[in-house]
Write a protein that holds these residues in place. Sequence first.
Motif, PDB file in Angstrom:
ATOM      1  N   TYR A  94      48.360  26.004  39.904  1.00  8.05           N
ATOM      2  CA  TYR A  94      49.266  26.931  41.016  1.00  8.05           C
ATOM      3  C   TYR A  94      50.649  27.505  40.255  1.00  8.05           C
ATOM      4  CZ  TYR A  94      52.393  26.999  44.733  1.00  8.05           C
ATOM      5  OH  TYR A  94      53.220  27.579  45.794  1.00  8.05           O
ATOM      6  N   TYR A  95      51.141  26.572  39.263  1.00 10.66           N
ATOM      7  CA  TYR A  95      52.157  27.204  38.787  1.00 10.66           C
ATOM      8  C   TYR A  95      52.025  28.335  38.089  1.00 10.66           C
ATOM      9  CZ  TYR A  95      56.210  27.495  35.496  1.00 10.66           C
ATOM     10  OH  TYR A  95      57.067  27.826  34.819  1.00 10.66           O
ATOM     11  N   GLN A  96      50.703  28.537  37.276  1.00 11.07           N
ATOM     12  CA  GLN A  96      50.338  29.647  36.526  1.00 11.07           C
ATOM     13  C   GLN A  96      50.219  30.770  37.597  1.00 11.07           C
ATOM     14  OE1 GLN A  96      46.794  27.880  34.948  1.00 11.07           O
ATOM     15  NE2 GLN A  96      47.765  27.351  33.091  1.00 11.07           N
ATOM     16  N   GLN A  97      49.632  30.451  38.734  1.00  7.53           N
ATOM     17  CA  GLN A  97      49.402  31.665  39.720  1.00  7.53           C
ATOM     18  C   GLN A  97      50.632  32.265  40.287  1.00  7.53           C
ATOM     19  OE1 GLN A  97      46.489  31.021  42.803  1.00  7.53           O
ATOM     20  NE2 GLN A  97      45.482  29.281  41.585  1.00  7.53           N
ATOM     21  N   THR A  98      51.716  31.350  40.454  1.00  8.47           N
ATOM     22  CA  THR A  98      52.956  31.815  40.793  1.00  8.47           C
ATOM     23  C   THR A  98      53.491  32.612  39.827  1.00  8.47           C
ATOM     24  OG1 THR A  98      54.136  29.935  39.924  1.00  8.47           O
ATOM     25  CG2 THR A  98      53.439  29.784  42.156  1.00  8.47           C
ATOM     26  N   LYS A  99      53.355  32.380  38.482  1.00 10.01           N
ATOM     27  CA  LYS A  99      53.833  33.256  37.818  1.00 10.01           C
ATOM     28  C   LYS A  99      52.922  34.559  37.377  1.00 10.01           C
ATOM     29  CE  LYS A  99      57.289  30.501  36.608  1.00 10.01           C
ATOM     30  NZ  LYS A  99      58.490  31.082  37.301  1.00 10.01           N
ATOM     31  N   LEU A 100      51.845  34.487  37.181  1.00 12.38           N
ATOM     32  CA  LEU A 100      50.945  35.784  36.932  1.00 12.38           C
ATOM     33  C   LEU A 100      50.480  36.441  38.134  1.00 12.38           C
ATOM     34  CD1 LEU A 100      48.288  33.927  34.457  1.00 12.38           C
ATOM     35  CD2 LEU A 100      50.091  35.579  34.036  1.00 12.38           C
ATOM     36  N   GLY A 101      50.427  35.807  39.543  1.00 11.52           N
ATOM     37  CA  GLY A 101      50.032  36.420  40.472  1.00 11.52           C
ATOM     38  C   GLY A 101      48.514  36.143  40.603  1.00 11.52           C
ATOM     39  N   PHE A 102      47.944  36.141  41.757  1.00 12.35           N
ATOM     40  CA  PHE A 102      46.622  35.353  42.297  1.00 12.35           C
ATOM     41  C   PHE A 102      45.534  36.427  41.579  1.00 12.35           C
ATOM     42  CE2 PHE A 102      43.008  35.315  45.025  1.00 12.35           C
ATOM     43  CZ  PHE A 102      42.613  34.234  45.072  1.00 12.35           C
ATOM     44  N   ALA A 103      45.572  37.370  41.671  1.00 10.10           N
ATOM     45  CA  ALA A 103      44.342  38.407  41.042  1.00 10.10           C
ATOM     46  C   ALA A 103      44.432  38.298  39.399  1.00 10.10           C
ATOM     47  CB  ALA A 103      44.644  39.844  41.322  1.00 10.10           C
ATOM     48  N   ASN A 104      45.633  38.341  38.837  1.00 14.61           N
ATOM     49  CA  ASN A 104      45.757  38.345  37.221  1.00 14.61           C
ATOM     50  C   ASN A 104      45.354  37.014  36.951  1.00 14.61           C
ATOM     51  OD1 ASN A 104      46.751  40.921  36.983  1.00 14.61           O
ATOM     52  ND2 ASN A 104      49.052  40.480  37.500  1.00 14.61           N
ATOM     53  N   PHE A 105      45.798  35.744  37.851  1.00 13.56           N
ATOM     54  CA  PHE A 105      45.178  34.434  37.132  1.00 13.56           C
ATOM     55  C   PHE A 105      43.981  34.435  37.227  1.00 13.56           C
ATOM     56  CE2 PHE A 105      43.734  30.269  38.698  1.00 13.56           C
ATOM     57  CZ  PHE A 105      44.126  29.428  37.795  1.00 13.56           C
ATOM     58  N   TYR A 106      43.148  35.032  38.286  1.00 15.28           N
ATOM     59  CA  TYR A 106      41.655  34.798  38.123  1.00 15.28           C
ATOM     60  C   TYR A 106      40.930  35.844  37.276  1.00 15.28           C
ATOM     61  CZ  TYR A 106      41.672  30.861  41.577  1.00 15.28           C
ATOM     62  OH  TYR A 106      41.571  29.713  41.858  1.00 15.28           O
ATOM     63  N   ALA A 107      41.445  37.005  37.285  1.00 19.43           N
ATOM     64  CA  ALA A 107      40.966  37.845  36.349  1.00 19.43           C
ATOM     65  C   ALA A 107      41.017  37.244  34.750  1.00 19.43           C
ATOM     66  CB  ALA A 107      41.614  39.174  36.322  1.00 19.43           C
ATOM     67  N   ARG A 108      42.193  36.709  34.698  1.00 20.54           N
ATOM     68  CA  ARG A 108      42.254  36.021  33.004  1.00 20.54           C
ATOM     69  C   ARG A 108      41.479  34.774  32.946  1.00 20.54           C
ATOM     70  NH1 ARG A 108      48.143  34.189  30.284  1.00 20.54           N
ATOM     71  NH2 ARG A 108      47.163  32.734  28.750  1.00 20.54           N
ATOM     72  N   THR A 109      41.128  33.972  33.950  1.00 24.80           N
ATOM     73  CA  THR A 109      40.342  32.887  33.917  1.00 24.80           C
ATOM     74  C   THR A 109      39.052  33.111  33.812  1.00 24.80           C
ATOM     75  OG1 THR A 109      41.772  31.485  35.534  1.00 24.80           O
ATOM     76  CG2 THR A 109      39.569  30.947  35.176  1.00 24.80           C
ATOM     77  N   VAL A 110      38.662  34.188  34.430  1.00 18.74           N
ATOM     78  CA  VAL A 110      37.008  34.733  34.269  1.00 18.74           C
ATOM     79  C   VAL A 110      36.812  35.405  32.860  1.00 18.74           C
ATOM     80  CG1 VAL A 110      35.470  36.484  34.970  1.00 18.74           C
ATOM     81  CG2 VAL A 110      36.475  35.198  36.651  1.00 18.74           C
ATOM     82  N   GLY A 111      37.837  36.229  32.302  1.00 16.71           N
ATOM     83  CA  GLY A 111      37.989  36.404  31.040  1.00 16.71           C
ATOM     84  C   GLY A 111      37.962  35.600  29.876  1.00 16.71           C
ATOM     85  N   GLU A 112      38.534  34.501  30.015  1.00 10.08           N
ATOM     86  CA  GLU A 112      38.721  33.185  29.192  1.00 10.08           C
ATOM     87  C   GLU A 112      37.363  32.606  29.233  1.00 10.08           C
ATOM     88  OE1 GLU A 112      42.180  31.225  30.056  1.00 10.08           O
ATOM     89  OE2 GLU A 112      43.358  32.614  29.144  1.00 10.08           O
ATOM     90  N   TYR A 113      36.885  32.234  30.301  1.00 11.51           N
ATOM     91  CA  TYR A 113      35.582  31.691  30.420  1.00 11.51           C
ATOM     92  C   TYR A 113      34.446  32.326  29.758  1.00 11.51           C
ATOM     93  CZ  TYR A 113      37.128  28.243  34.050  1.00 11.51           C
ATOM     94  OH  TYR A 113      37.631  27.375  34.806  1.00 11.51           O
ATOM     95  N   VAL A 114      34.428  33.760  29.816  1.00 12.24           N
ATOM     96  CA  VAL A 114      33.438  34.560  29.070  1.00 12.24           C
ATOM     97  C   VAL A 114      33.482  34.501  27.602  1.00 12.24           C
ATOM     98  CG1 VAL A 114      32.640  37.020  28.857  1.00 12.24           C
ATOM     99  CG2 VAL A 114      32.984  36.127  31.146  1.00 12.24           C
ATOM    100  N   LYS A 115      34.822  34.672  27.380  1.00  7.57           N
ATOM    101  CA  LYS A 115      35.007  34.707  25.682  1.00  7.57           C
ATOM    102  C   LYS A 115      35.108  33.428  25.084  1.00  7.57           C
ATOM    103  CE  LYS A 115      38.739  35.785  22.718  1.00  7.57           C
ATOM    104  NZ  LYS A 115      40.162  36.584  22.452  1.00  7.57           N
ATOM    105  N   TYR A 116      35.169  32.171  25.801  1.00  5.26           N
ATOM    106  CA  TYR A 116      35.298  30.967  25.003  1.00  5.26           C
ATOM    107  C   TYR A 116      33.969  29.976  25.606  1.00  5.26           C
ATOM    108  CZ  TYR A 116      39.898  32.378  23.494  1.00  5.26           C
ATOM    109  OH  TYR A 116      41.074  33.108  22.873  1.00  5.26           O
TER     110      TYR A 116
END
Length: 121
Positions: free
Chosen positions: A66-88
Amino acid sequence: MRIMAFGAAYVPEKEYGDFTSKPVYRRGHFLWPKSTGISIGRNLITRLTGDSKYDAHLRAHELGHYYQQTKLGFANFYARTVGEYVKYGMGKTYDTGGTLEFGAQRYSLNTVGYFQISYVY
């Protein structure tokens, strides 16, 4: 609709952070496996296990997101999450420094004094 999707809201016995816009803790429902959690905007869905130590970690971990979402924004948070799941890979993100999952684990460590392995494969 939120109750149907995320489960009933509850008040945790302990606060895990100080936010101007407080999160809403939700229990999930029978379709959410126990011991899992997800942070969707202000809704922190934590399917509690009854193990107070694990449950405290789970709440703190999701609050870290939740803290990360407040800093990154909802869409950026989930885009980065998906990217990290794909990458790692989903499980490896918890161990890889700089990822959002690793950051949430650190938030749990700093908040409740420990974290637990919560790999999803």
